[in-house]
Design an enzyme around this catalytic site. Structure first.
Site, PDB file in Angstrom:
ATOM      1  N   LYS A  26     124.131 -15.399 -10.226  1.00 26.87           N
ATOM      2  CA  LYS A  26     122.701 -15.094 -10.403  1.00 26.87           C
ATOM      3  C   LYS A  26     122.522 -13.628 -10.808  1.00 26.87           C
ATOM      4  CE  LYS A  26     122.342 -14.237  -5.430  1.00 26.87           C
ATOM      5  NZ  LYS A  26     121.901 -14.788  -4.130  1.00 26.87           N
ATOM      6  N   ARG A  76     113.702 -17.423   6.002  1.00 26.25           N
ATOM      7  CA  ARG A  76     113.280 -17.076   4.648  1.00 26.25           C
ATOM      8  C   ARG A  76     113.019 -18.373   3.883  1.00 26.25           C
ATOM      9  NH1 ARG A  76     117.502 -13.851   0.872  1.00 26.25           N
ATOM     10  NH2 ARG A  76     118.547 -15.866   1.144  1.00 26.25           N
ATOM     11  N   TYR A  88     115.391  19.084 -11.712  1.00 25.66           N
ATOM     12  CA  TYR A  88     113.986  18.866 -11.336  1.00 25.66           C
ATOM     13  C   TYR A  88     113.751  19.234  -9.877  1.00 25.66           C
ATOM     14  CZ  TYR A  88     112.928  16.155 -15.568  1.00 25.66           C
ATOM     15  OH  TYR A  88     112.714  15.755 -16.853  1.00 25.66           O
ATOM     16  N   MET A 116     116.439  10.957 -15.872  1.00 27.79           N
ATOM     17  CA  MET A 116     116.497   9.640 -16.518  1.00 27.79           C
ATOM     18  C   MET A 116     117.784   9.453 -17.319  1.00 27.79           C
ATOM     19  SD  MET A 116     113.891   7.875 -19.238  1.00 27.79           S
ATOM     20  CE  MET A 116     112.441   8.208 -18.266  1.00 27.79           C
TER      21      MET A 116
END
Ligand code: PLP
Length: 364
Positions: free
Chosen positions: A35, A131, A260, A308
């Site tokens: 998956k 679940r 940053y 990024m």
């Protein structure tokens, strides 16, 4: 310039890891869980590599199963999240997908639809994960109705999912196993409990079908303490190597900040390498200062926030670093589990979030 960022994927290692999974409990069969694009590795490539040896595959939903069928995979495919409606059931029947019944609503859809031939059905029991799955007291009636339906093959599998298999000593495991056998003992049906962690570390969970996902991709699903004590964990072969290159180098003086927010401050005069990989390439933005990065095979430390497209790394203690040198973000000598821990997450998330910008390069 071509972006040097790539995820090398060793399909031979996937095959070896599958064989290891199968060897842990040779009396049962091992479903290969592919998956989420085979946990980011490429579902078609992985399924093709395993096609000759895996009796069946597991995916989350129809779209994922269709992707494999379109690529020529003919083995049965189990839809792990069950079905939503009659349309899906008809398509699933046509395409030889196996379905899970985990609610009375799904039971009704299955037994009341008009399908061309009987299907293989798994019945999911909620033994404590809370679940998906039927409550214990609805299992007998559900199996009874399935047995009487001409839409259902007579090889029903009873399944459940463990909440704490990565911590084999957690008492919830034995509680869930007890609840499962208290229901399963009334039927002579095949069973399926184990995911990778349970298969590796909880012998009582191994059964007719085991469902191996994460371990196929070469990392241990167990907590680090349990992993260090597990013989199988040591035998897993690394599948993914995430790598890039140094694209800039500079010297900063003590007191300078990098990146940053200026949240890494040099406590000595330092040499900073900028590497072409960032959160846009699947490297986690949550990685903290100090997260290891291999530069020319040696450990350097992340210095400054992940951007990024780039990260900055302190290479002061590594001699001879040049622009164009290789950086490995995770792979053989630096596990994805270790990096995930430095980023407050798990390797599963890092693998499955790998974006398409990062080129997959397959090796057999
Ligand atoms: C994803 C999944 C698995 C595989 O789990 P791993 O921890 O990756 O081995 C097994 N069973 C079910 C129901 C799943 O959804």
């Amino acid at each position: 310039m071509t972006r040097p960022t790539e995820a090398q994927i060793n399909l031979g290692a996937v095959v070896e890891n599958y064989r290891l999974a199968q060897s842990i409990y040779p009396d049962g069969q091992c479903l290969a869980v592919v998956k989420a694009n085979a946990y980011g590795h490429g579902a078609i490539a992985v399924a093709k590599a395993l096609d000759a040896i895996a009796p069946a595959f597991g995916v989350a939903c129809m779209e994922e199963a269709d992707e494999l069928r379109s690529a020529g995979i003919e083995a049965p495919i189990l839809l792990l999240e069950g079905l939503n409606n009659t349309e899906e059931l008809l398509l699933a029947a046509e395409k030889n997908y196996w379905v899970i019944v985990d609610s009375l609503q799904q039971l009704t859809i299955l037994i009341s639809s008009d399908i061309p031939k009987p299907m293989q059905v798994w019945v999911k029991i909620d033994t404590g994960m809370h679940r998906l799955g039927l409550p214990l007291n609805e299992v007998a009636n559900t199996v009874d109705q399935l047995n009487r339906s001409s839409n259902v093959q007579d090889n029903i599998v009873l399944m459940t999912h463990l909440a704490c298999a990565d911590e084999p000593d957690n008492t919830l495991n034995s509680l869930q196993l007890e609840r499962f056998s208290s229901v399963a003992k009334d039927f002579e049906l095949n069973s399926s409990i184990a995911n990778s962690a349970a298969l590796m570390a909880l012998p009582a969970s191994r059964g007719n079908w085991n469902r191996a996902g994460y371990m196929l991709y070469g990392s241990s699903p167990l907590s680090s303490l349990s992993s260090s004590k597990n013989d199988y964990a040591a035998k897993l072969k690394t599948v993914m190597t995430l790598k890039s290159e140094i694209i800039a180098l500079r010297d900063v003086v003590k007191g300078d900040s990098v990146g940053y927010g200026g949240n890494w401050v040099a406590d000595r005069n330092s040499r900073i390498a900028t590497i072409a990989i960032g959160y846009g390439d699947g490297y986690p933005r949550g990685a903290q200062n100090g997260t290891p990065v291999l530069v020319n095979g040696q450990r350097a430390r992340l210095a400054g926030r992940v951007s990024m497209d780039m990260i900055t790394v302190d290479v002061t203690d590594i001699t001879g670093v040049k622009i164009g040198d290789e950086a490995v973000l995770w792979g053989n000598d630096l596990t994805i589990n270790e990096v995930a821990q430095c980023a407050g997450t798990i390797g599963y998330e890092l693998m499955t979030r790998m974006p398409s910008r990062t080129r997959r390069v397959y090796e057999s």
